[in-house]
Design a protein around this motif. Sequence first.
Motif: not given
Length: 280
Positions: A132-161
């Motif tokens: 795939g494009a593994a080098g870009w996966a972490l940059l993508c995974a930063t984005v769910p951290g912008l959500l202040p209104h969900v649980t840490p578990g939801t941010r974790r799931k969305l970062a993996v998504d």
Amino acid sequence: MTSSVSPSLDPDQFMDRATALLAAPAVVGPADGLDPHALLPLYLADGLLEAVEWANDGVGSDEAACMWLAALRWHRTVTGAFPPGAPEPLTRMIDDELAALRPTAGGADPALLTVISRVDMGTPQRPQHDDGAAGWALLCATVPGLLPHVTPGTRRKLAVDAAALVAPRSAFDAAAVLGPAVFEMLAAPDPLGALRELGEQAPEDGTGARLRTAVSAAAGHSSAADAASSHTAGAERMLAAALCGAVRGTAALGDGWERRPGAAVVLAAAERWRRLVFAA
């Protein structure tokens, strides 16, 4: 998702750091152009913003699918067309403005273009079965951290998504710790402490090593450009810059960053994010 937030969270501080997180990848790109990779996290954030819009209207949505559709819009912006056979989501505010800045696919990582060109969405259950494009996966995974209104578990799931959209399973463990950690950097009184804790939590694998290197660079420099200069690979440069922005805010972007290509779009998107996410 809902749009309620903790009353102790400072929206001004949070959004200053969030703006820097999204703007930093473009700031470390070419001074006279717009690196197409810098737009990908902005597009994924717009996908999550669309999910927030639906939630505020009382309508449920699939946040991972919203991010995927946003990635397809990124593909159209940098190549001029959607991938053949893929869905063609409606244009949103950022599309026409970013297309007018003429980011070019010529400088884009071919692996990233290839993986987003596939008709099927990559998911944690059905990840891409190659590098795939593994080098870009972490940059993508930063984005769910912008959500202040969900649980840490939801941010974790969305970062993996988010990581699964572009990368195989080997990137998922690092993505899982990154998403919640980014929120802590944006919200915490001691963002540098949250950044260093992320480095300690990074898994002992190849992607985790990339993450620790980016954390070290972001912690050791006060400017996103200097943090990026510690790396040669584009993905790692942008990740280090984004993390530096997340902990130091727009002060890390340097004088005149608002005049850089794409900065006006980031600022407009951040203001829309603030109005919707921090709505009373």
